[in-house]
Scaffold this active site. Structure first.
Site, PDB file in Angstrom:
ATOM      1  CB  ILE A 245     -25.559  -2.671 -27.742  1.00 50.82           C
ATOM      2  CG1 ILE A 245     -24.778  -3.478 -28.841  1.00 50.82           C
ATOM      3  CG2 ILE A 245     -26.653  -3.564 -27.162  1.00 50.82           C
ATOM      4  CD1 ILE A 245     -24.245  -4.467 -28.534  1.00 50.82           C
ATOM      5  N   PRO A 246     -28.345  -0.468 -27.665  1.00 46.92           N
ATOM      6  CG  PRO A 246     -30.388  -0.482 -28.695  1.00 46.92           C
ATOM      7  CD  PRO A 246     -29.174  -1.010 -28.921  1.00 46.92           C
ATOM      8  CB  CYS A 247     -28.164  -1.391 -22.773  1.00 41.79           C
ATOM      9  SG  CYS A 247     -26.830  -0.106 -22.300  1.00 41.79           S
ATOM     10  CG  HIS A 248     -30.078   4.018 -24.511  1.00 37.86           C
ATOM     11  ND1 HIS A 248     -29.057   3.640 -25.480  1.00 37.86           N
ATOM     12  CD2 HIS A 248     -31.012   4.495 -25.380  1.00 37.86           C
ATOM     13  CE1 HIS A 248     -29.394   3.732 -26.774  1.00 37.86           C
ATOM     14  NE2 HIS A 248     -30.662   4.467 -26.539  1.00 37.86           N
TER      15      HIS A 248
END
Length: 282
Positions: A245-248
């Protein structure tokens, strides 16, 4: 994935810290290599092997100016870029293969009672990590060098679950995301403990294409609540699955990269690494 990968990431992370502090001067390879006590040729080779691009191009990916440029482009298209899927079949967006299933209210409230969770430790391009899965999918993934601490953090999320150190298919599919060939990815299933709002935010993050960035305000608008930026930020910080989950990919509206649960340097490295992957696929 070998231990050497983690060692190389540590070296590259040191270089990234130096670049972040001095990007306005656009330091050359000699200066960066000297800072981390490597010869320019060794540094260039190591960096290119790790990131798939030259240090100079990587510097462009992670500069604040680049972040601002991406944000400007995104806003110009009224957030449509958040729903793009425009890569070839040989470089497919890994996000398209990630499917989220929320835990039941009972599983959520009772700390994972009756859940059987397999976990394992692995190496990634961004350091050591722990990955865990229920019989329905991956429930946790986090970067952590200390295995004891990593397991304690997992157990704190599911205090009543039964744990077994075992690598299963769900974990294998998740770890394959770090390989160079994404064309052979199987669907990655996630089984997550979160509120309805958190799940909605996490699903929105999956729509940010690799190589693109978004802001907390943009995510709030996409889920239909423009005034929920702060709540969105809280949900993003609660993301239990690193990288998948690409919260970056969510940064500040000013163009600054901001913080990251698993370290600001690691966030910068991931953004640059993904930019390099896209650049090599074009």
């Amino acid at each position: 994935m070998e231990i050497q990968t983690s060692i190389n990431y540590s070296r590259i992370a040191e270089a990234i810290d130096y670049i972040k502090q001095n990007f306005r001067d656009q330091p050359n390879i000699d200066a960066i290599a000297e800072k981390i006590h490597l010869s320019p040729s060794h540094f260039k080779r190591l960096f290119s092997d790790w990131a798939g691009t030259s240090p100079k191009k990587f510097l462009q990916y992670i500069s604040v100016e680049h972040a601002k440029k991406i944000l400007k482009e995104e806003q110009a298209t009224l957030f449509d870029t958040a729903f793009e899927t425009g890569l070839s079949s040989t470089s497919r967006l890994h996000d398209l293969f990630v499917n989220i299933e929320g835990m039941t209210p009972a599983e959520y409230k009772n700390g994972g009672k009756h859940l059987h969770i397999n976990y394992s430790f692995a190496e990634s391009p961004f350091g050591s990590l722990i990955v865990a899965a229920t019989p329905k999918g991956v429930c946790y993934m986090a970067f952590e060098d200390d295995e004891t601490k990593a397991l304690e953090q997992l157990a704190a999320r599911f205090p009543n679950a039964a744990f077994q150190q075992k690598l299963d298919l769900f974990q294998q599919n998740a770890l394959f995301i770090f390989q160079n060939d994404w064309s052979r990815l199987s669907e990655i299933k996630l089984h997550l403990k979160g509120t309805g709002f958190q799940l909605k935010v996490w699903e929105s993050l999956l729509k940010i294409p690799i190589g693109k960035l978004s802001t907390y305000g943009n995510i709030a608008a996409q889920i239909g609540n423009q005034n929920a930026s702060r709540a969105v930020g809280t949900a993003i910080k609660s993301n239990p699955v690193a990288f998948l989950i690409p919260c970056h990919r969510v940064i500040q509206s000013t163009g600054g990269f901001g913080g990251y649960m698993w370290g600001a340097t690691r966030k910068t490295a991931i953004i640059g690494w993904e930019g390099a992957k896209i650049n090599s696929a074009i």
